[in-house]
Enzyme design. Structure first.
Site, PDB file in Angstrom:
ATOM      1  N   THR B  55       0.725  -1.307   0.051  1.00  0.00           N
ATOM      2  CA  THR B  55      -0.054  -0.091   0.091  1.00  0.00           C
ATOM      3  C   THR B  55       0.900   1.330   0.010  1.00  0.00           C
ATOM      4  OG1 THR B  55       0.021  -0.043   2.395  1.00  0.00           O
ATOM      5  CG2 THR B  55      -1.912  -1.216   1.165  1.00  0.00           C
ATOM      6  N   THR B  57       1.639   4.597   1.567  1.00  0.00           N
ATOM      7  CA  THR B  57       2.437   5.036   2.518  1.00  0.00           C
ATOM      8  C   THR B  57       3.424   4.056   3.249  1.00  0.00           C
ATOM      9  OG1 THR B  57       0.448   6.088   3.394  1.00  0.00           O
ATOM     10  CG2 THR B  57       2.400   6.196   4.827  1.00  0.00           C
ATOM     11  N   CYS B  58       3.078   2.709   3.348  1.00  0.00           N
ATOM     12  CA  CYS B  58       3.814   1.684   3.770  1.00  0.00           C
ATOM     13  C   CYS B  58       5.148   1.421   2.740  1.00  0.00           C
ATOM     14  CB  CYS B  58       3.182   0.237   3.699  1.00  0.00           C
ATOM     15  SG  CYS B  58       1.594   0.468   4.762  1.00  0.00           S
ATOM     16  N   SER B  59       4.951   1.389   1.371  1.00  0.00           N
ATOM     17  CA  SER B  59       5.946   0.974   0.620  1.00  0.00           C
ATOM     18  C   SER B  59       6.917   2.288  -0.006  1.00  0.00           C
ATOM     19  CB  SER B  59       5.255   0.589  -0.731  1.00  0.00           C
ATOM     20  OG  SER B  59       4.470  -0.670  -0.504  1.00  0.00           O
ATOM     21  N   VAL B  63       8.386   1.828   5.445  1.00  0.00           N
ATOM     22  CA  VAL B  63       9.260   0.674   5.356  1.00  0.00           C
ATOM     23  C   VAL B  63      10.762   1.070   4.682  1.00  0.00           C
ATOM     24  CG1 VAL B  63       9.812  -1.592   4.239  1.00  0.00           C
ATOM     25  CG2 VAL B  63       7.710  -1.112   5.153  1.00  0.00           C
TER      26      VAL B  63
END
Lengths: 169, 169
Positions: B55, B57-59, B63
């Site tokens: 997704t 923001t996560c990627s 992270v």
């Protein structure tokens, strides 16, 4: 209550990212809704379900079978081939890019297992740390009427395989 | 009951695939158990959680921030950096390969949300087609004792990011 041949397929909303050949592997495009009745009215389609994206049988056997047999399925009048899993649309899109489904298979997520429950085909894999998933199956719909349903009982890919679906068309 | 500074982190079993530089992108090795108390006793570690792999923001943000800061974090005595999400270990392994986490961040799945629930840090994303997920957070543990908890209240990466954690070490 499980669906059977002759039933009208329940309506439902899945999540998918339309194929874009320029999209990079690491890109996280927002999925769009795939409304089952709206998309499949008047069409012949195959919906097959896998317990999990990126898991062995799904990635090595079941999905590749449908990618390989795509042209043969189209030749028999199938308009769309949809792969469903209880994963979100982001994960299904990434899975499609990794396995190279391109524009052949619509990789659709049933993230809340709502459509899977409506079909009566959930699989409880909580003990394996996977939560509720879908059983492995394949079905043929023609103008929203189910013409074939093959649900795997064991660990094989037989009744739900592309080869079996082709034989049923 | 939500986890707070001073608590002993609850025990739990996550799923992960140990980093293997020769593993191909499509390979789906079976995940192994990652037992929190067994792995982190006597160590300083960071557990940060993302609502969902692949997704935006996560990627793009969360992270990568920890991958970039891994060396600085190790220099401050951190031995393990774990990225957690309520997805299975297969999906987390694929995510690790796509984002290039290699041996810097352990990508661990909490597929049935048991550990996230034990921390009191779940959020309901069923409406978004994602079911129950983890909140976005970062926790620092030292010999199983929680020394920092940063939970995001809104979108974006602030108190749960690598910079915030580095400042606290």
């Amino acid at each position: 209550m499980t669906v059977k041949v002759g039933d009208k397929i329940p309506d439902g909303e899945l999540a998918y990212v339309p194929y874009d050949e320029k999209e990079e592997l690491a890109a996280c495009t927002r999925p769009q809704p795939f409304k089952v009745h709206e998309q499949l009215k008047g069409k012949k389609a195959v919906i097959f379900a896998i317990p999990g994206a990126f898991t062995p049988t799904c990635t090595e056997t079941h999905l590749p079978g449908f990618v390989k047999n795509y042209d043969a399925l189209k030749a028999k009048g199938v308009d769309q081939v949809i792969c469903v899993a209880v994963n979100d649309g982001f994960v299904m899109n990434a899975f499609g890019k990794v396995t190279g489904t391109k524009d052949k298979i619509i990789m659709a997520g049933d993230g809340g297992a709502v459509f899977t429950h409506a079909l009566g085909l959930p699989l409880d894999l909580t003990a394996l740390g996977l939560g509720t998933r879908s059983k492995r199956y394949a079905l043929i719909v023609d103008d929203l009427v189910i013409k074939y349903l093959g649900v795997e009982e064991g660990g094989d890919v037989k009744a739900s395989s592309a080869e079996e679906v082709l034989a049923q068309l | 009951m939500t986890i707070k500074v001073g608590d002993i982190i609850p025990d739990g079993t996550l799923q992960y695939v140990p980093y293997d530089p020769s593993e191909s992108l499509e390979a789906c090795p079976r995940p192994l158990p990652y037992k929190i108390h067994e792995k982190l006793k006597g160590k300083k570690a960071i557990i940060f959680a993302i609502p969902g792999p692949f997704t935006p923001t996560c990627s793009e943000d969360h992270v990568p921030g920890f991958i970039k800061a891994a060396d600085s974090l190790h220099a401050k005595g951190v031995s393990d950096i774990i990225c957690l999400s309520v997805v299975d270990g297969f999906v987390m392994n694929a995510f690790g390969k796509v984002t290039g986490s290699k041996d810097k961040v352990i990508m661990a799945g909490d597929g049935s949300a048991i550990f996230a629930n034990a921390l009191g840090l779940t959020q309901d994303l069923t409406k978004g087609g994602m079911g129950v997920r983890s909140k976005r957070f970062a926790i620092v543990v030292d010999d199983l004792k929680v020394t920092y908890v940063g939970v995001e209240e809104a979108r974006g990466v602030t108190v749960s990011g690598a910079d915030a954690v580095l400042a606290k070490l």
